[in-house]
Design an enzyme around this catalytic site. Structure first.
Site, PDB file in Angstrom:
ATOM      1  N   ASN A 190      11.215   5.170  -1.404  1.00 21.26           N
ATOM      2  CA  ASN A 190       9.721   5.741  -1.750  1.00 21.26           C
ATOM      3  C   ASN A 190       8.799   5.100  -1.037  1.00 21.26           C
ATOM      4  OD1 ASN A 190       9.977   3.049  -2.702  1.00 21.26           O
ATOM      5  ND2 ASN A 190       9.572   3.444  -5.108  1.00 21.26           N
ATOM      6  N   LYS A 191       8.977   4.026  -0.238  1.00 22.54           N
ATOM      7  CA  LYS A 191       7.796   3.553   0.694  1.00 22.54           C
ATOM      8  C   LYS A 191       7.226   4.314   1.928  1.00 22.54           C
ATOM      9  CE  LYS A 191       8.416  -0.446  -1.481  1.00 22.54           C
ATOM     10  NZ  LYS A 191       9.491  -0.023  -2.395  1.00 22.54           N
ATOM     11  N   ILE A 192       6.232   3.852   2.303  1.00 16.80           N
ATOM     12  CA  ILE A 192       5.350   4.691   3.041  1.00 16.80           C
ATOM     13  C   ILE A 192       5.906   5.013   4.510  1.00 16.80           C
ATOM     14  CG2 ILE A 192       4.321   2.727   4.822  1.00 16.80           C
ATOM     15  CD1 ILE A 192       1.629   4.183   3.981  1.00 16.80           C
TER      16      ILE A 192
END
Length: 377
Positions: A190-192
């Site tokens: 879910n990170k950038i």
């Protein structure tokens, strides 16, 4: 049923498969190899730092190794921001150390410098100076870094910087992840940017990185046979996963821009809605990647509640989520000391994370707009 709009889903750039294919073609299917080395170099270049980067299995692993390298052992106190995900605090217990939780301040939602110093003084008065401070940049927003670093330096306490959510964020022009004695980055799904799962540790020098990698690869001594003089961990990143990371680094700047556009998107939606505040930088010293865009709802001014909006979005298959529940309110951590008032508790009770992905389509943004508009009406 309408398709799910996720809070923050993986967003591939296109070249990830070429790096993975190269790993297969050259048979580098191991926790080392050209992609691992290249990904570490890419991160170091992006952070614009002389520090060294080691690719690991997770950001949690990076925090754990940072604690070990800071000399944290059983019974030591470690100060940690309360308003964060549990992965910031869990490694303290891995070491059988004692967490001390700190409230947030209202501008950045991060560790309050005033409460931090109060906690340090109280610990010293009790004969136990804290061994480390875990500083978090929440949702990509840089903390009041100058003030916190000054306090850490004053009392000679190591900072382990949890920049898991803040890759690409800067404070006074300097990248988050480069302020601490050690720092943790995350590439969870879910990170950038993502490597599906993975993280990295940022160390002050090559000797510290080498020690971190030694511990992350089961602490095997130099010998023909398998010999171990220290406890080690299986924390190294694989060459396959690092290949995904190399492809993702090519689109990181674009992803940051798109996430920041989502923050502007929500500011436009809520600009005339009384009682709603969109989380944004307090001054020009702060540059957030806006990994997640968040709002707070003041029920005394708004005509609705945070939970009402969340449920309205959920009914239309749009994911949103309350802000992190503070650590000092969690069953596993509630017995430990907490310094502060109720800032982070109020944020938890009134705050909402909204869909923020860099891959949200025009149609999905229109759906979000229409659902919120209908709810507000």
């Amino acid at each position: 049923m309408k398709s799910r709009i996720w809070l923050s889903s993986p967003h591939m750039g296109g070249n990830e498969l070429s790096y993975i294919k190269e790993a297969f073609d050259t048979n580098w299917i191991a926790p080392l190899g050209p992609n691992v080395t290249g990904f570490e170099a890419d991160l170091k270049q992006f952070l614009n730092t002389e520090k060294e980067v080691g690719a690991l299995s997770s950001g949690t692993a990076a925090i754990h190794l940072g604690l070990i390298l800071s000399g944290v052992v059983a019974g030591d106190e470690v100060i940690c921001q309360s308003m964060t995900f549990s992965a910031s605090a869990n490694p303290i217990l891995y070491q059988n150390a004692i967490p001390v939780f700190i409230d947030s301040e209202e501008e950045t939602w991060n560790m309050c410098p005033v409460q931090l110093e109060t906690a340090i003084k109280a610990s010293i008065a009790n004969g136990k100076k804290p061994k480390a401070i875990i500083l978090v940049h929440l949702y990509g927003m840089p903390a009041k870094t100058d003030e916190i670093v000054a306090i850490a330096n004053k009392y000679e306490i190591a900072i382990i910087e949890d920049a898991a959510e803040a890759l690409g964020s800067t404070y006074k022009g300097k990248n988050c992840g480069t302020f601490g004695t050690y720092a943790a980055l995350s590439f969870n799904g879910n990170k950038i940017i993502t490597t599906s799962g993975g993280g990295a540790i940022v160390c002050n020098d090559e000797a510290a990185k080498n020690k971190a990698i030694f511990l992350a690869t089961q602490a095997r001594d130099e010998a023909v046979h398998y010999q171990h003089s220290e406890i080690g961990y299986n924390y190294r990143m694989s060459n396959i996963v690092a290949g995904i990371g190399r492809g993702q680094m090519e689109v990181l700047d674009k992803h940051i821009s798109l996430r920041r556009d989502m923050n502007t998107f929500y500011k436009n939606i809520f600009k005339n809605v009384e009682g709603v505040t969109v989380f944004e930088e307090p001054t020009d010293d702060y540059f957030s990647n806006h990994w997640l865009s968040c709002i707070t709802v003041d029920e005394s001014k708004a005509s609705f509640t945070r939970e009402g909006l969340r449920l309205a979005l959920w009914e239309e298959n749009i994911e949103s989520r309350p802000l992190w529940k503070p650590m000092h309110l969690q069953p596993i951590f509630e017995k430990y000391d907490y310094y502060g008032t109720n800032v982070c508790e109020n944020l938890f009770n009134t705050g909402l994370c909204l869909p923020s992905g860099s891959n949200l389509t025009t149609q999905e943004k229109e759906r979000i707009t229409q659902v919120i508009a209908a709810f507000l009406a």
